[in-house]
Enzyme design. Sequence first.
Site, PDB file in Angstrom:
ATOM      1  N   LYS A   1      74.802   5.173  28.600  1.00  0.00           N
ATOM      2  CA  LYS A   1      74.091   6.336  29.152  1.00  0.00           C
ATOM      3  C   LYS A   1      75.108   7.438  29.413  1.00  0.00           C
ATOM      4  CE  LYS A   1      70.414   5.596  31.333  1.00  0.00           C
ATOM      5  NZ  LYS A   1      69.325   5.218  32.272  1.00  0.00           N
TER       6      LYS A   1
ATOM      7  N   HIS B   1     104.191 -10.274  27.638  1.00  0.00           N
ATOM      8  CA  HIS B   1     105.039 -11.082  26.757  1.00  0.00           C
ATOM      9  C   HIS B   1     104.972 -10.497  25.349  1.00  0.00           C
ATOM     10  CE1 HIS B   1     105.521 -14.131  29.864  1.00  0.00           C
ATOM     11  NE2 HIS B   1     104.212 -14.102  30.040  1.00  0.00           N
TER      12      HIS B   1
END
Length: 224
Positions: free
Chosen positions: A217, A150
């Site tokens: 990581k 929208h």
Amino acid sequence: MKNLMKMLLCFFNKMLIAFSFSKIPLKTNSFFRFSIKISPKNKLDFQKVFFEKSGLIINGSGNILRIRDAIVSHSAIRIDGENNQIDIAEGVKLRSANITIRGNNCNISIGKNTTFGGIRIINAGLDNAIFIGENCLFADHIELWASDTHNIYNSEDQIINKEKPVFIGNNVWVGSRVIILKGTTINDGSIIGMGSLVVNDVPAKSISVGNPNKPVKNDVKWSL
């Protein structure tokens, strides 16, 4: 014997789909449990596709759905608009998926041997794209949105939330209940932790988690 049965089921499935497409606008088959509703001037390009308890709707014109040697199970695919395209490559396992294109000149591409346990994919707007690479693993309850669906306007009636493409590389693992939003890139070999909200790009071979997501990581790899 198992492979022979699969080939026969795919063959009859394809014949029923072809009959549905060429003869009548809506076909529901109780054995394979699929339904199809396709407007004229659209194209199906199927090779060895097995549908199970799934639905397909294509409205508009110039749209293409191409599927190669894949499984589509408990899923729904819908295209509304003009000149859109969905490509599902060999070895894809699409389970509990809801794929929607609404707009014009939009594309969704899913690479070889990618597996889904449950996902909603939304591509809406103009000239927008979702690209998913090869050998990816998606868990369940995943959301992938390349649009807000929208429009939001500023005081000068200008759209401020334009749709943006999503790119997911090869060998990516996405955990359960992940949300991936527009304009993001998830690079090769990365892992997205369960429940993450992906609004930032994900480096290759990294683990990214959190809301919003961030790498925790680097230089990792994963396997089944």
